[in-house]
Structures are given as C-alpha cells and as structure tokens.
Design a protein around this motif. Structure first.
Motif, short mmCIF file in Angstrom:
data_model
loop_
_atom_site.label_atom_id
_atom_site.label_comp_id
_atom_site.label_asym_id
_atom_site.label_seq_id
_atom_site.Cartn_x
_atom_site.Cartn_y
_atom_site.Cartn_z
N ASP A 64 0.91 -1.12 0.00
CA ASP A 64 -0.11 -0.04 -0.07
C ASP A 64 0.90 1.16 -0.13
O ASP A 64 1.59 1.54 0.87
N ILE A 65 0.63 1.95 -1.20
CA ILE A 65 1.61 3.13 -1.08
C ILE A 65 0.65 4.52 -1.19
O ILE A 65 1.10 5.43 -1.58
N SER A 66 -0.45 4.41 -0.89
CA SER A 66 -1.47 5.31 -0.88
C SER A 66 -0.97 6.73 0.01
O SER A 66 -1.80 7.89 -0.30
N GLY A 67 -0.18 6.39 0.86
CA GLY A 67 0.21 7.25 1.91
C GLY A 67 1.52 8.20 1.54
O GLY A 67 1.84 9.27 2.03
N LEU A 68 2.10 7.74 0.25
CA LEU A 68 3.04 8.45 -0.29
C LEU A 68 2.96 9.86 -0.75
O LEU A 68 1.58 10.00 -1.07
N ASP A 69 3.74 10.85 -0.84
CA ASP A 69 3.71 12.10 -1.52
C ASP A 69 3.29 11.88 -2.98
O ASP A 69 4.06 11.42 -3.82
N PRO A 70 2.17 12.35 -3.48
CA PRO A 70 1.65 12.13 -4.91
C PRO A 70 2.82 12.78 -5.87
O PRO A 70 3.01 12.17 -7.10
N ASP A 71 3.55 13.86 -5.52
CA ASP A 71 4.25 14.53 -6.44
C ASP A 71 5.73 14.30 -6.24
O ASP A 71 6.73 14.95 -6.55
N GLY A 72 6.08 13.02 -5.38
CA GLY A 72 7.38 12.84 -5.26
C GLY A 72 7.86 11.61 -5.88
O GLY A 72 6.86 10.89 -6.36
N PRO A 73 8.89 11.14 -5.62
CA PRO A 73 9.28 9.91 -6.46
C PRO A 73 8.90 8.62 -5.81
O PRO A 73 8.79 8.87 -4.58
N LEU A 74 8.87 7.58 -6.48
CA LEU A 74 8.69 6.14 -6.11
C LEU A 74 9.99 5.86 -5.12
O LEU A 74 10.89 5.84 -5.73
N PRO A 75 9.75 5.32 -3.76
CA PRO A 75 10.94 4.99 -2.97
C PRO A 75 11.60 3.87 -3.60
O PRO A 75 10.93 3.06 -4.23
N THR A 76 12.88 3.54 -3.38
CA THR A 76 13.50 2.53 -3.62
C THR A 76 13.85 1.40 -2.78
O THR A 76 14.24 0.34 -3.22
N ASP A 77 13.27 1.74 -1.54
CA ASP A 77 13.23 0.74 -0.73
C ASP A 77 12.02 0.39 -0.16
O ASP A 77 11.71 0.13 1.17
N LEU A 78 11.00 -0.10 -1.13
CA LEU A 78 9.73 -0.41 -0.79
C LEU A 78 9.86 -2.03 -0.08
O LEU A 78 10.79 -2.87 -0.81
N PRO A 79 9.12 -2.44 0.66
CA PRO A 79 9.14 -3.81 1.37
C PRO A 79 9.08 -4.90 0.47
O PRO A 79 8.45 -4.82 -0.87
N GLU A 80 9.53 -6.07 0.40
CA GLU A 80 9.58 -7.21 -0.19
C GLU A 80 8.05 -7.57 -0.48
O GLU A 80 7.19 -7.58 0.53
N THR A 81 7.60 -8.25 -1.60
CA THR A 81 6.41 -8.60 -1.88
C THR A 81 6.30 -9.93 -2.33
O THR A 81 7.43 -10.45 -3.06
N ASN A 82 5.18 -10.74 -2.18
CA ASN A 82 5.05 -12.23 -2.67
C ASN A 82 4.08 -12.30 -3.75
O ASN A 82 3.51 -13.29 -4.34
N GLY A 83 4.11 -11.07 -4.33
CA GLY A 83 3.02 -10.84 -5.49
C GLY A 83 3.93 -11.14 -6.52
O GLY A 83 4.95 -11.72 -6.79
N SER A 84 3.24 -10.46 -7.91
CA SER A 84 4.14 -10.60 -9.14
C SER A 84 5.41 -9.84 -9.29
O SER A 84 5.35 -8.66 -9.20
N LYS A 85 6.32 -10.71 -9.22
CA LYS A 85 7.98 -10.04 -9.23
C LYS A 85 7.83 -8.98 -10.63
O LYS A 85 8.63 -8.18 -10.69
N THR A 86 7.53 -9.83 -11.64
CA THR A 86 7.40 -9.11 -13.29
C THR A 86 6.96 -7.70 -13.04
O THR A 86 7.44 -6.69 -13.71
#
Length: 445
Positions: free
Chosen positions: A317-339
């Motif tokens: 869930d990244i809904s709390g990020l600054d909409p006008d900022g960059p996507l962080p490079t340290d998002l938590p690992e996921t068990n979803g689609s890696k591709t």
C-alpha cells in the motif's frame, strides 16, 4: 513497407477479460459501461473477432475482488465478470472457428477439475480450447480458499510444473480410438485403450482416469503468462503460447531470444511456442489523432483508482506517499508478481516519474501500445515480426465497441493487404490456426 510478401504472418489473440484493461474504458464516450458483464455485447465482440479471423478470444481470470480500497474499487469496471468456463462454453455455441482461451489457476484449483473442464470445452467447441496456466499472484485469493497465507512464489511454480504433468496425463487417459460404440456387440469402449494415471508426487496424488474422451486437439493449447525466471522455464518446458508484457522492441527481442533458446534447450523446436506480447491498439486518422484519444481515455482515470492499481503492481500500500514525489527505492519485499513490480520500478527510474504520474499510467494502461493510422501501426507490427520481437500480439482494446471496431474494420484489412495476416481460416481448430502440431498420446501409439 516493401511490397514483397513476408515469410511469416502475425498471430492475433484478443484479451477480453476485462474487455479492456484500461480502467477508464467504461467511461469513454460511446462505450458500453456494462460490457464486461453483458453476454449480448460479449458475444457480438467474439463474432466480430471471428469475422476478422483472429486466432483466439482470451479470458484472464481473478479468484478474488482486486485487493484495493473500496474508494478505488468502486471506480473499477473489473469488480465483477463472468466465470471463464461458463462464458466460453456459451460462446462456443455462437462461434465456429475462433479459439477460446481461459485462465485456470494451478495455485487454488485441482488438476482433475482443470483437466475435465478444458477437455469438455475442447469437445463443446470442436477443438478450440486453450488453457492459460497461471500461478495466482493476488494474495487476497488465499482467503477465499481457506488459507491464511499466500503460497510463496517459488512454491507456486513448483506446484504448477507438477500440475501440468497431471493434467496432460489425465487428458491422455483414453486412446483416440478407444470408443468403438459397437451397437451389435454391445461394446462401448476398448478397455485395453484406457490408462489409469496413478500419479503420486510432492503436491498431488491423483489416480485417474479422466471420465471424458481425449480432447479433439489431443491436448487443448497450453498458454503460459509469466516472465520471471521460473515462469520462462515453465514456458520453455510446457507452453505453446506465451502471453507477456515487454515495454519496447529491444526488451521484446531479448525476451523472445531467451525463451526460444530455453525451448531449444528443453529439446523442443523453436516454432513449437508462439510469443504473443500484450499490446493496446489505438487506431486514428493519424498518430496525433490516436494520441488525443489516448489522452482523453487516460483523463478518465481517477487518482484513487490509479494509486490503488499502482499499489497492487508494487505489492504494498503506497497510498500514503507524496503524490508529487518519487517512488521510493526501498519498498518492502512482496510475494506478488515480481515481473509487474520490476516493470513499474524500471519505468519510474528511467523516466523519472512521480507517484502521481505512475498512478495515472498504471491506473489506465501501462503496457505496450501502438498508436496511429492503420498504415503506421502496420509498419510497426511488421518490424516486430521481422526482427523477432514477437510472433504476433495479444490485442488489448482501449474501449469498446469503438476500439475493437477500429481494429477489425481498419487495421486488420491493412495487415491482410500486406500479407501479414490471414484472410480466412485454413483449419477449424486452434492448433491449426496457430500452426501447432497435435500431440500424440503419451500412453498409446
């Protein structure tokens, strides 16, 4: 392009679940808002695609409502849709030649169920069925099948490989000529031509045999939709069609070469597997006209919907990020689609997009797209075919019915004029459309 006829022709399937992947499609002026859940509309789409000589009508599937907040979900036209086998069985009665491809999960289903359903569909359609093998990536699906945790990525692919072996073994339960149906002797089938599988593996124990005759195609066509390393290996060993999502020609050529190379290493012929990337076609009078349609379409995506789609793509869930900022490079690992996640991160990094811009794209349609006049699009498709970026495409329509009509009425005739696409079917089964051999029975000569 040159007047000389190409040595190969494109294969075209149509991605129809949802009827458009673009989340603004249902709001586009003149579109059918209920197209995703209206059999009258869907059957008309299938018949138009068949008239245009498409290889197949392809249905994806979801085993859960999309895992996004209600404020975003309420804006999605994919919240409900038909169950694939029910719909394709109905479509088999209103079409005659077009292939009918459905997704069935190897994560939350059983091999016997899948083998029986696809064999039934192949018989009902007289040889037009295809199975899209997927390892379910949506963690929410686990909660609908009695599991608290979603199966790990590597375990899903291990299970999928054994699942394939069981399903294909069950399809070969009867020899092609097992059913004599001799009225005079009273013998309905020859017991010597019945094989009991007796499979016992790490994930499945299935006795068999399947209680349905061998499918008309021998096996329904096998489609695989993964680009991760395990996905490519599974495709090389099992698939006859790969549904993938490269971003451009260069990445497509690399993917094409890698998968075809793996196919050969697996002891198969390169052409025994067709690579059909997903691509949205927006046909206009010119490239500028097509781009204006795209901009109008994208403008119909609400930020709530876009950020929810982006959250699904990156697996958190990244809904709390600054909409006008960059996507962080340290998002938590996921068990979803890696591709999917890697694709989003690559776009964010290479194009320097903000979270808002990424959400706008992901919430609409973030994949490969061809925009322009029929001639301009045909030029590009010919290059992709000639330079081995693809064997064809899985067509995504921007909105319906107009977007589909523009492809079938304007783009297809241009491709046919150049000799890049068939003018008529030369066979009746999906294997014949795709130029794929009918597999022999592994238990009977």
């Amino acid at each position: 392009m040159a007047d000389a006829q190409p040595s190969r022709q494109l294969h075209l399937t149509a991605f129809m679940r949802p009827v458009s992947l673009h989340t603004g499609a249902w709001r586009y002026p003149g579109s059918y808002p209920d197209a995703n859940f209206n059999f009258k509309h869907i059957s008309a789409f299938a018949q138009k695609l068949e008239a245009a000589k498409f290889d197949a009508f392809f249905m994806a599937d979801h085993l859960a409502v999309l895992n996004m907040p209600v404020e975003a979900l309420k804006r999605s036209h994919t919240v409900t849709s038909f169950e694939p086998f029910t719909l394709l069985s109905a479509l088999s009665s209103v079409t005659k030649k077009i292939g009918l491809a459905a997704t069935a999960s190897t994560t939350y289903d059983e091999p016997y169920h899948v083998a029986r359903r696809f064999a039934s569909l192949d018989h009902l359609s007289e040889g037009r069925a295809a199975w899209n093998i997927v390892t379910t990536g949506n963690p929410e699906s686990s909660h609908n099948f009695g599991f608290d945790e979603h199966m790990a990525h590597s375990d899903r692919y291990k299970r999928a490989r054994e699942f394939y072996d069981v399903v294909t073994g069950l399809w070969d339960s009867f020899a092609d000529d097992a059913f004599t149906r001799n009225v005079e002797t009273g013998i309905y089938f020859d017991p010597e031509k019945l094989h009991t599988l007796n499979h016992s593996g790490d994930d499945f124990k299935v006795r068999g045999p399947l209680n349905i005759a061998r499918p008309p195609q021998g096996w329904p066509v096998i489609v695989q939709a993964g680009q991760s390393e395990p996905g490519r290996q599974l495709a090389a060993e099992t698939a006859e069609v790969v549904f993938c999502s490269p971003k451009d020609l260069e990445s497509a050529k690399a993917l094409y070469a890698d998968i075809k190379g793996l196919v050969e290493k697996a002891g198969r012929k390169r052409d025994s597997l067709k690579i059909l990337p997903a691509a949205m076609f927006i046909v206009g009078e010119s490239k500028q006209d097509a781009w204006e349609k795209r901009l109008k379409l994208d403008s119909l995506v609400h930020y709530d919907s876009g950020i929810a789609s982006l959250s699904i793509a990156v697996g958190s869930d990244i809904s709390g990020l600054d909409p006008d900022g960059p996507l962080p490079t340290d998002l938590p690992e996921t068990n979803g689609s890696k591709t999917m996640r890697e694709s989003v991160e690559k776009v964010a990094r290479e194009e320097g997009l903000t979270v808002r811009q990424l959400a706008q794209r992901q919430g609409g349609y973030s994949g490969l797209a061809f925009l322009g006049s029929p001639q301009e699009i045909a030029d590009e498709l010919e290059i992709w075919l000639r330079e081995e970026g693809a064997d064809g495409f899985t067509s995504v329509f921007p909105f319906l019915p107009q977007g589909l009509d523009e492809v079938t009425n304007r783009l297809i005739p241009e491709l046919q004029r150049r000799g890049l696409f068939r003018k008529d079917y030369t066979g009746s089964t999906l294997r014949e459309h795709l130029c794929l051999a009918r597999p022999g029975n592994q238990f009977f000569n």
